[in-house]
Design a protein around this motif. Sequence first.
Motif, PDB file in Angstrom:
ATOM      1  N   SER A  72     -21.227  45.158 -30.747  1.00  0.00           N
ATOM      2  CA  SER A  72     -22.685  44.740 -30.011  1.00  0.00           C
ATOM      3  C   SER A  72     -23.075  45.801 -29.033  1.00  0.00           C
ATOM      4  CB  SER A  72     -22.561  43.659 -29.504  1.00  0.00           C
ATOM      5  OG  SER A  72     -22.483  42.629 -30.481  1.00  0.00           O
ATOM      6  N   PHE A  73     -22.481  46.420 -28.168  1.00  0.00           N
ATOM      7  CA  PHE A  73     -23.030  47.218 -27.039  1.00  0.00           C
ATOM      8  C   PHE A  73     -23.618  48.551 -27.731  1.00  0.00           C
ATOM      9  CE2 PHE A  73     -22.650  50.338 -23.740  1.00  0.00           C
ATOM     10  CZ  PHE A  73     -23.313  49.732 -22.698  1.00  0.00           C
ATOM     11  N   ILE A  74     -22.744  48.837 -28.742  1.00  0.00           N
ATOM     12  CA  ILE A  74     -23.213  50.456 -29.498  1.00  0.00           C
ATOM     13  C   ILE A  74     -24.666  49.901 -30.104  1.00  0.00           C
ATOM     14  CG2 ILE A  74     -22.656  51.976 -31.096  1.00  0.00           C
ATOM     15  CD1 ILE A  74     -19.796  51.591 -30.218  1.00  0.00           C
ATOM     16  N   VAL A  75     -24.706  49.068 -30.745  1.00  0.00           N
ATOM     17  CA  VAL A  75     -25.930  48.611 -31.548  1.00  0.00           C
ATOM     18  C   VAL A  75     -27.130  48.491 -30.566  1.00  0.00           C
ATOM     19  CG1 VAL A  75     -26.984  47.201 -33.487  1.00  0.00           C
ATOM     20  CG2 VAL A  75     -24.687  47.875 -33.731  1.00  0.00           C
ATOM     21  N   SER A 202     -31.427  42.633 -29.306  1.00  0.00           N
ATOM     22  CA  SER A 202     -30.699  43.404 -30.463  1.00  0.00           C
ATOM     23  C   SER A 202     -29.165  42.649 -29.969  1.00  0.00           C
ATOM     24  CB  SER A 202     -30.707  44.792 -29.965  1.00  0.00           C
ATOM     25  OG  SER A 202     -29.572  45.301 -30.798  1.00  0.00           O
ATOM     26  N   TRP A 203     -29.021  42.359 -28.720  1.00  0.00           N
ATOM     27  CA  TRP A 203     -27.659  41.687 -28.556  1.00  0.00           C
ATOM     28  C   TRP A 203     -27.344  40.416 -29.085  1.00  0.00           C
ATOM     29  CZ3 TRP A 203     -23.548  43.600 -25.741  1.00  0.00           C
ATOM     30  CH2 TRP A 203     -22.541  42.812 -25.244  1.00  0.00           C
ATOM     31  N   ASN A 204     -28.474  39.605 -29.249  1.00  0.00           N
ATOM     32  CA  ASN A 204     -28.092  38.259 -29.826  1.00  0.00           C
ATOM     33  C   ASN A 204     -28.676  38.303 -31.293  1.00  0.00           C
ATOM     34  OD1 ASN A 204     -27.625  37.030 -27.248  1.00  0.00           O
ATOM     35  ND2 ASN A 204     -29.810  36.896 -26.789  1.00  0.00           N
ATOM     36  N   ALA A 240     -16.314  29.359 -24.880  1.00  0.00           N
ATOM     37  CA  ALA A 240     -15.721  30.422 -24.316  1.00  0.00           C
ATOM     38  C   ALA A 240     -16.279  31.695 -24.900  1.00  0.00           C
ATOM     39  CB  ALA A 240     -14.316  30.707 -24.353  1.00  0.00           C
ATOM     40  N   ALA A 241     -16.406  32.018 -26.326  1.00  0.00           N
ATOM     41  CA  ALA A 241     -17.142  33.078 -26.955  1.00  0.00           C
ATOM     42  C   ALA A 241     -18.510  33.146 -26.415  1.00  0.00           C
ATOM     43  CB  ALA A 241     -16.930  33.067 -28.358  1.00  0.00           C
ATOM     44  N   ALA A 242     -19.389  32.061 -26.306  1.00  0.00           N
ATOM     45  CA  ALA A 242     -20.571  31.862 -25.866  1.00  0.00           C
ATOM     46  C   ALA A 242     -20.952  32.288 -24.649  1.00  0.00           C
ATOM     47  CB  ALA A 242     -21.200  30.356 -26.321  1.00  0.00           C
ATOM     48  N   CYS A 243     -19.924  31.975 -23.608  1.00  0.00           N
ATOM     49  CA  CYS A 243     -20.102  32.448 -22.329  1.00  0.00           C
ATOM     50  C   CYS A 243     -19.939  33.849 -22.205  1.00  0.00           C
ATOM     51  CB  CYS A 243     -18.855  31.597 -21.414  1.00  0.00           C
ATOM     52  SG  CYS A 243     -19.236  30.131 -21.223  1.00  0.00           S
ATOM     53  N   ILE A 244     -18.965  34.364 -22.841  1.00  0.00           N
ATOM     54  CA  ILE A 244     -18.711  35.777 -22.614  1.00  0.00           C
ATOM     55  C   ILE A 244     -19.924  36.807 -23.407  1.00  0.00           C
ATOM     56  CG2 ILE A 244     -17.428  37.720 -23.932  1.00  0.00           C
ATOM     57  CD1 ILE A 244     -14.986  35.591 -24.156  1.00  0.00           C
ATOM     58  N   ILE A 245     -20.556  36.121 -24.384  1.00  0.00           N
ATOM     59  CA  ILE A 245     -21.774  36.760 -24.991  1.00  0.00           C
ATOM     60  C   ILE A 245     -22.950  36.629 -23.801  1.00  0.00           C
ATOM     61  CG2 ILE A 245     -23.473  36.680 -26.578  1.00  0.00           C
ATOM     62  CD1 ILE A 245     -21.599  35.646 -28.649  1.00  0.00           C
ATOM     63  N   THR A 246     -23.229  35.505 -23.383  1.00  0.00           N
ATOM     64  CA  THR A 246     -24.274  35.451 -22.259  1.00  0.00           C
ATOM     65  C   THR A 246     -24.071  36.143 -20.896  1.00  0.00           C
ATOM     66  OG1 THR A 246     -24.277  32.895 -23.091  1.00  0.00           O
ATOM     67  CG2 THR A 246     -25.624  33.510 -21.317  1.00  0.00           C
ATOM     68  N   PRO A 248     -22.924  39.317 -19.822  1.00  0.00           N
ATOM     69  CA  PRO A 248     -23.645  40.629 -19.532  1.00  0.00           C
ATOM     70  C   PRO A 248     -25.050  40.577 -19.612  1.00  0.00           C
ATOM     71  CG  PRO A 248     -21.903  40.656 -21.384  1.00  0.00           C
ATOM     72  CD  PRO A 248     -22.166  39.306 -20.982  1.00  0.00           C
ATOM     73  N   VAL A 249     -25.640  39.781 -20.433  1.00  0.00           N
ATOM     74  CA  VAL A 249     -27.259  39.698 -20.541  1.00  0.00           C
ATOM     75  C   VAL A 249     -27.676  39.226 -19.246  1.00  0.00           C
ATOM     76  CG1 VAL A 249     -29.239  39.014 -21.789  1.00  0.00           C
ATOM     77  CG2 VAL A 249     -27.409  39.656 -22.934  1.00  0.00           C
ATOM     78  N   LEU A 250     -26.937  38.057 -18.920  1.00  0.00           N
ATOM     79  CA  LEU A 250     -27.371  37.160 -17.532  1.00  0.00           C
ATOM     80  C   LEU A 250     -27.194  38.385 -16.397  1.00  0.00           C
ATOM     81  CD1 LEU A 250     -28.135  34.654 -16.313  1.00  0.00           C
ATOM     82  CD2 LEU A 250     -25.734  34.094 -16.055  1.00  0.00           C
ATOM     83  N   ILE A 251     -26.280  38.639 -16.190  1.00  0.00           N
ATOM     84  CA  ILE A 251     -26.059  39.944 -15.032  1.00  0.00           C
ATOM     85  C   ILE A 251     -27.143  41.008 -14.992  1.00  0.00           C
ATOM     86  CG2 ILE A 251     -24.684  41.697 -14.158  1.00  0.00           C
ATOM     87  CD1 ILE A 251     -21.933  40.148 -15.230  1.00  0.00           C
ATOM     88  N   ILE A 252     -27.414  41.820 -16.317  1.00  0.00           N
ATOM     89  CA  ILE A 252     -28.427  42.573 -16.602  1.00  0.00           C
ATOM     90  C   ILE A 252     -29.949  41.910 -16.064  1.00  0.00           C
ATOM     91  CG2 ILE A 252     -29.864  43.875 -18.086  1.00  0.00           C
ATOM     92  CD1 ILE A 252     -27.235  44.298 -19.419  1.00  0.00           C
ATOM     93  N   ALA A 253     -30.002  40.890 -16.548  1.00  0.00           N
ATOM     94  CA  ALA A 253     -31.300  40.206 -16.198  1.00  0.00           C
ATOM     95  C   ALA A 253     -31.389  39.659 -14.593  1.00  0.00           C
ATOM     96  CB  ALA A 253     -31.360  38.957 -16.965  1.00  0.00           C
TER      97      ALA A 253
END
Length: 271
Positions: A72-75, A202-204, A240-246, A248-253
């Motif tokens: 996901s990060f590469i794409v 792209s991440w989502n 747990a997977a949803a928290c992991i996905i959210t 990085p985007v939350l920190i960047i935002a």
Amino acid sequence: MRKKWGFRLFQTAMTALVLLVFAFPFIWMLVASFKTQSQIMSTDSFFVFDPTSVNYTSVFKEYNFLKYISNSFIVALGSTLFSLLLGLPAAYAIARHHLHKLGLLILVARIIPGITFLIPWFILFSQIKLVDTHLALILSHMLVGLPFIIWIMISFFEALPKEIEESGLIDGCNHHQVFLRIIMPISGPGVITASLLSFIFSWNNFMFSIILAGDKTKTLPIAVFNFMSYSEINWGALMAAACIITLPVLIIALLAQRYVVSGLAAGAVKG
């Protein structure tokens, strides 16, 4: 004085209510990620339970989530960088030469549902052997990210005074140098705003990945989808997977919040 105090109290209460409504799904997601399957399905209590980290352990050990995070990060990073590389000069040219019809055409490309591109895109990538590659996902995500960046930056570039460019030309710069050395440094908030929104899309993104991604390039949204089967949904691992996905985007935002606000405000006001 009492009326003003009462209005502020009412405004605060309404703001808190709206925040609670919008934040509740995220709170439930976070709390559920530390529950067992039986605790999640139980309606006896919401906050009173024995927390467990077994869901996060399962996500990384059983489902190889680090691989999906990497994909996901590469794409997301690749599609954002390539969209910026093509979109920033295009937006600047449209803004300075008043190519409004071209800008409208780009907006139409952004409005068209992405699902209409799936079959032609899949046939094309199948013919050139690019299915299940990062390049295929990057190019497909650019279908939305590139017009999005162009449309945001057109308004931002139109708001910049032309005198700034004229002063650079007088000092001996050519048009390319003016763009790279003068326009881009002062366009930071707009670029950060466009980049962040494109990266989040792209991440989502789920639609392109489910058709074009395979075992080697499976991204996070597809990995989360695998937690749902015909007979059962693994709610604990899913949350747990949803928290992991959210995260990085939350920190960047949060880190880029002030740039996003100033970028959107600058792009909304033309000088």
